[in-house]
Design an enzyme around this catalytic site. Structure first.
Site, PDB file in Angstrom:
ATOM      1  N   LYS A 136      11.530  -6.887   4.481  1.00 56.53           N
ATOM      2  CA  LYS A 136      11.131  -6.725   5.882  1.00 56.53           C
ATOM      3  C   LYS A 136       9.751  -7.356   6.071  1.00 56.53           C
ATOM      4  O   LYS A 136       8.741  -6.813   5.633  1.00 56.53           O
ATOM      5  CB  LYS A 136      11.072  -5.251   6.297  1.00 56.53           C
ATOM      6  CG  LYS A 136      11.026  -5.138   7.824  1.00 56.53           C
ATOM      7  CD  LYS A 136      10.302  -3.932   8.352  1.00 56.53           C
ATOM      8  CE  LYS A 136       8.838  -4.117   8.537  1.00 56.53           C
ATOM      9  NZ  LYS A 136       8.411  -5.060   9.583  1.00 56.53           N
ATOM     10  N   GLU A 151       0.428  -2.697  -2.980  1.00 60.12           N
ATOM     11  CA  GLU A 151      -0.751  -3.590  -2.913  1.00 60.12           C
ATOM     12  C   GLU A 151      -1.408  -3.287  -1.577  1.00 60.12           C
ATOM     13  O   GLU A 151      -0.866  -3.632  -0.533  1.00 60.12           O
ATOM     14  CB  GLU A 151      -0.309  -5.055  -2.919  1.00 60.12           C
ATOM     15  CG  GLU A 151       0.450  -5.468  -4.131  1.00 60.12           C
ATOM     16  CD  GLU A 151      -0.443  -6.001  -5.219  1.00 60.12           C
ATOM     17  OE1 GLU A 151      -1.675  -5.891  -5.090  1.00 60.12           O
ATOM     18  OE2 GLU A 151       0.101  -6.508  -6.201  1.00 60.12           O
ATOM     19  N   CYS A 180      -6.658  -9.209   1.811  1.00 56.00           N
ATOM     20  CA  CYS A 180      -6.932  -7.925   1.177  1.00 56.00           C
ATOM     21  C   CYS A 180      -8.093  -8.036   0.200  1.00 56.00           C
ATOM     22  O   CYS A 180      -8.866  -7.112   0.035  1.00 56.00           O
ATOM     23  CB  CYS A 180      -5.680  -7.460   0.454  1.00 56.00           C
ATOM     24  SG  CYS A 180      -4.981  -8.747  -0.557  1.00 56.00           S
ATOM     25  N   GLU A 197     -12.309  -1.121   5.886  1.00 55.15           N
ATOM     26  CA  GLU A 197     -11.805  -2.486   5.862  1.00 55.15           C
ATOM     27  C   GLU A 197     -11.744  -3.030   7.288  1.00 55.15           C
ATOM     28  O   GLU A 197     -11.116  -2.428   8.157  1.00 55.15           O
ATOM     29  CB  GLU A 197     -10.407  -2.495   5.247  1.00 55.15           C
ATOM     30  CG  GLU A 197      -9.839  -3.880   5.131  1.00 55.15           C
ATOM     31  CD  GLU A 197      -8.506  -3.883   4.399  1.00 55.15           C
ATOM     32  OE1 GLU A 197      -7.638  -3.079   4.766  1.00 55.15           O
ATOM     33  OE2 GLU A 197      -8.357  -4.685   3.473  1.00 55.15           O
TER      34      GLU A 197
HETATM   35  P1  NDP Z   1       0.578  -2.569   7.757  1.00 54.32           P
HETATM   36  O1  NDP Z   1       0.478  -1.606   6.657  1.00 54.32           O
HETATM   37  O2  NDP Z   1       0.471  -2.073   9.136  1.00 54.32           O
HETATM   38  O3  NDP Z   1       1.944  -3.361   7.720  1.00 54.32           O
HETATM   39  C1  NDP Z   1       2.470  -3.916   6.546  1.00 54.32           C
HETATM   40  C2  NDP Z   1       3.965  -3.920   6.640  1.00 54.32           C
HETATM   41  O4  NDP Z   1       4.421  -2.571   6.680  1.00 54.32           O
HETATM   42  C3  NDP Z   1       4.523  -4.581   7.891  1.00 54.32           C
HETATM   43  O5  NDP Z   1       5.735  -5.204   7.587  1.00 54.32           O
HETATM   44  C4  NDP Z   1       4.753  -3.390   8.808  1.00 54.32           C
HETATM   45  O6  NDP Z   1       5.720  -3.632   9.809  1.00 54.32           O
HETATM   46  C5  NDP Z   1       5.240  -2.361   7.823  1.00 54.32           C
HETATM   47  N1  NDP Z   1       5.064  -0.981   8.239  1.00 54.32           N
HETATM   48  C6  NDP Z   1       4.165  -0.471   9.111  1.00 54.32           C
HETATM   49  N2  NDP Z   1       4.333   0.866   9.210  1.00 54.32           N
HETATM   50  C7  NDP Z   1       5.354   1.199   8.379  1.00 54.32           C
HETATM   51  C8  NDP Z   1       5.988   2.426   8.037  1.00 54.32           C
HETATM   52  N3  NDP Z   1       5.621   3.583   8.570  1.00 54.32           N
HETATM   53  N4  NDP Z   1       6.999   2.404   7.139  1.00 54.32           N
HETATM   54  C9  NDP Z   1       7.385   1.249   6.574  1.00 54.32           C
HETATM   55  N5  NDP Z   1       6.824   0.054   6.876  1.00 54.32           N
HETATM   56  C10 NDP Z   1       5.817   0.031   7.754  1.00 54.32           C
HETATM   57  O7  NDP Z   1      -0.482  -3.675   7.410  1.00 54.32           O
HETATM   58  P2  NDP Z   1      -0.793  -4.991   8.204  1.00 54.32           P
HETATM   59  O8  NDP Z   1       0.452  -5.729   8.496  1.00 54.32           O
HETATM   60  O9  NDP Z   1      -1.647  -4.599   9.337  1.00 54.32           O
HETATM   61  O10 NDP Z   1      -1.574  -5.859   7.095  1.00 54.32           O
HETATM   62  C11 NDP Z   1      -2.897  -5.770   6.881  1.00 54.32           C
HETATM   63  C12 NDP Z   1      -3.234  -4.813   5.739  1.00 54.32           C
HETATM   64  O11 NDP Z   1      -2.570  -5.171   4.535  1.00 54.32           O
HETATM   65  C13 NDP Z   1      -4.689  -4.832   5.386  1.00 54.32           C
HETATM   66  O12 NDP Z   1      -5.179  -3.536   5.282  1.00 54.32           O
HETATM   67  C14 NDP Z   1      -4.767  -5.520   4.026  1.00 54.32           C
HETATM   68  O13 NDP Z   1      -5.849  -5.180   3.238  1.00 54.32           O
HETATM   69  C15 NDP Z   1      -3.481  -5.173   3.424  1.00 54.32           C
HETATM   70  N6  NDP Z   1      -3.072  -6.197   2.480  1.00 54.32           N
HETATM   71  C16 NDP Z   1      -3.150  -5.938   1.130  1.00 54.32           C
HETATM   72  C17 NDP Z   1      -2.825  -6.909   0.229  1.00 54.32           C
HETATM   73  C18 NDP Z   1      -2.888  -6.646  -1.239  1.00 54.32           C
HETATM   74  O14 NDP Z   1      -2.410  -7.471  -2.000  1.00 54.32           O
HETATM   75  N7  NDP Z   1      -3.451  -5.561  -1.687  1.00 54.32           N
HETATM   76  C19 NDP Z   1      -2.351  -8.230   0.649  1.00 54.32           C
HETATM   77  C20 NDP Z   1      -2.302  -8.381   2.045  1.00 54.32           C
HETATM   78  C21 NDP Z   1      -2.647  -7.383   2.922  1.00 54.32           C
HETATM   79  P3  NDP Z   1       5.262  -4.136  11.273  1.00 54.32           P
HETATM   80  O15 NDP Z   1       4.569  -5.414  11.074  1.00 54.32           O
HETATM   81  O16 NDP Z   1       6.525  -4.270  11.982  1.00 54.32           O
HETATM   82  O17 NDP Z   1       4.363  -3.064  11.801  1.00 54.32           O
END
Ligand code: NDP
Length: 491
Positions: free
Chosen positions: A173, A248, A282, A385
């Protein structure tokens, strides 16, 4: 307007109820495509397809064939790199050349796991003269991969490559903001000969589609990248079904500059460490911790160069900083900057970009490379962050204080150390609690090198062949080699 379907069981799959959502081109403030919004029936169909493929076509595919398919997929991505980079750049807002670099990294990652697919070994030894043991590493099963919007295609391959190498099947997803390259990846996987149902892509809001997928009874393992709060929710869902999970998550990574460093090199590397991808990484080193005696020299040079970075159209080669992923992300980031200034931070450079980009670009989706000086490590901007092109500057007086400040956050993803003293580089690298530590270089992720977090940045390591541990279960087989029946009761 393009309408984009999901990929389920090798076929383009519109939503069961016909609903869609819009995905955007943030730099231009326009809609890019209408994308299928999955229902729970669609999620069910995707997981069922993955389940069937797991024990069917994929189980019958030898490691050598899996290896060839992954290598073929890498070649196909390479062949389409320019078109994929343009699509990614339009959908995400980051410069196309950065998308191209990430796509090349995705290719290397697939190559790595194409090789590894044929080297998934157990071990054998005689437990005693009567019993031989050997271990098998079997696929963990059907995996759910949920990924964020900041590195869409690369994040997809970080999960797809080890999962398929290990013999698992996958339902991915992507983030709703950037679903398009993951769907293209699905088509290329089929073209590479990967059987229908092995790799499926469902799209729609995380709180509905993501949760339905993660909690599905036939999902064996969840691989998640995203925000720490969402990771906590995923871990809770995983705990209910005792599903395997790797996370992650976010970061607030330190960039330590000691006065004995080559300051010019530290300035150049530190710019990259925060402003690549407009800080939406991230592992962005968003806290500069600089030794007091080098503060003025470093900040002046750094802020001068930050202000000179070229902001503009993500599709142009000269652009160094593109748009945020959305106007609302830009607003969130600017909200952090305003609050920090109210809390006493000094805005050295940066902030909002007011209508300076010409009529085709949406200036409200952009944030200038920003430097906030005089930030207390325990302030909100020092701890939370931001996920934008915003760096804070805090001073330290000695090595012990530098390490203390570096570790004094809830995250532990990455860190960079700039020093001319190699022993100090090694010493501080050992004491900083982070999954990846750079010494005198700003890069944090290379195929082959384990990537993941300490503390609330998550658990599990991707990118290196260690990731195969996340996608395999070990089975121990114990075989009698005794010439006589074993008679432990002495009957
Ligand atoms: P989110 O956690 O909001 O979203 C990540 C994914 O999870 C999206 O596909 C989102 O869907 C989905 N999602 C959101 N809520 C739920 C839920 N309740 N249950 C299951 N899936 C869910 O993060 P962001 O997209 O805003 O990304 C940014 C964040 O990711 C930052 O905090 C960053 O630091 C972190 N990150 C970490 C990395 C790492 O390697 N450690 C790498 C890249 C980013 P939808 O988009 O439809 O809301």
């Amino acid at each position: 307007m393009t309408e984009v379907a999901m990929l389920i069981n090798g076929e383009a799959h519109p939503s069961a109820d016909g609903r869609t959502f819009s995905t955007y081109e943030p730099a231009r403030g326009s809609t890019l495509a209408e994308v299928a919004r999955a229902t729970t029936d669609d999620v069910d169909a995707a997981v069922s397809a993955a389940r069937t493929a797991l024990s069917g076509a994929w189980a019958k595919t030898s490691p050598a064939k899996r290896s060839r398919m992954l290598a073929r997929l890498a070649q196909l991505i390479e062949g389409q790199a320019d078109a994929l980079a343009e699509l990614e750049s339009r959908n995400n807002g980051k410069p196309k050349w950065q998308c191209l670099a990430e796509i090349r990294q995705a290719v290397s990652d697939l190559d790595l796991f194409a090789g590894a697919a044929q080297h998934i070994y157990g071990r054998s030894f005689a437990v005693n003269p009567s019993v031989l043991s050997y271990t098998l590493r079997e696929p963990v099963g059907v995996c759910a991969a949920i990924i964020p919007w900041n590195y869409p295609l690369m994040m997809a391959t970080w999960k797809l490559a080890p999962a398929l190498a290990a013999g698992c099947t996958l339902v991915l997803k992507p983030a709703s903001a950037t679903p398009l390259t993951a769907l293209e990846l699905g088509k290329l996987a089929l073209e590479a000969g990967i059987p229908a149902g092995v790799f499926n892509v469902v799209t729609g809001p995380g709180a509905e589609v993501g949760e339905a997928l993660a909690g599905h009874r036939w999902i064996d393992k969840i691989a998640f990248t995203g925000e720490t709060g969402t990771g906590r929710r995923i871990a809770t869902i995983a705990a209910q079904g005792l599903k395997r999970v790797s996370l992650e998550l976010g970061g607030k990574s330190p960039n330590l500059v000691f006065a004995d460093a080559d300051i010019d090199a530290a300035v150049l590397g530190s710019l990259w460490a925060i402003y690549y991808s407009a800080g939406q990484s991230c592992e962005a080193r968003s806290r500069i911790l600089v030794e007091e005696s080098a503060h003025d020299r470093f900040v002046e040079a750094f802020a001068g160069k930050a202000a000179a970075l070229r902001i503009g159209d993500p599709l142009l080669d000269e652009t160094q900083v593109g748009s945020m992923v959305s106007r609302s992300q830009a607003e969130t980031v600017l909200g952090f900057v305003d609050a920090a200034v109210q809390d006493g931070a000094r805005l050295v450079t940066g902030g909002a970009l007011d209508g300076e980009l010409g009529p085709e670009l949406d200036a409200r989706a952009y944030v200038r490379p920003t430097v906030l000086d005089g930030v207390a490590n325990d302030s909100r901007i020092g701890q939370e962050e931001v996920f934008g092109p915003v760096v804070t500057v805090t001073t330290f007086t000695d090595e012990a204080e530098a390490v203390k400040l570096a570790n004094d956050v809830r995250y532990g993803l990455a860190a960079t150390i700039w020093t001319g003293d190699s022993a100090r580089g090694l010493r501080v690298a050992a004491r900083v609690r982070a999954g990846t530590v750079g010494v005198n270089q700003p890069f944090a992720a290379f195929p082959g090198v384990p990537f993941g977090g300490f503390k609330e940045s998550g658990y599990g390591r991707e990118m290196s062949i260690d990731a195969l541990d996340l996608y395999t279960e070990q089975k121990a087989v114990l075989v009698s080699t005794s010439p006589k029946p074993l008679n432990p009761f002495g009957m």
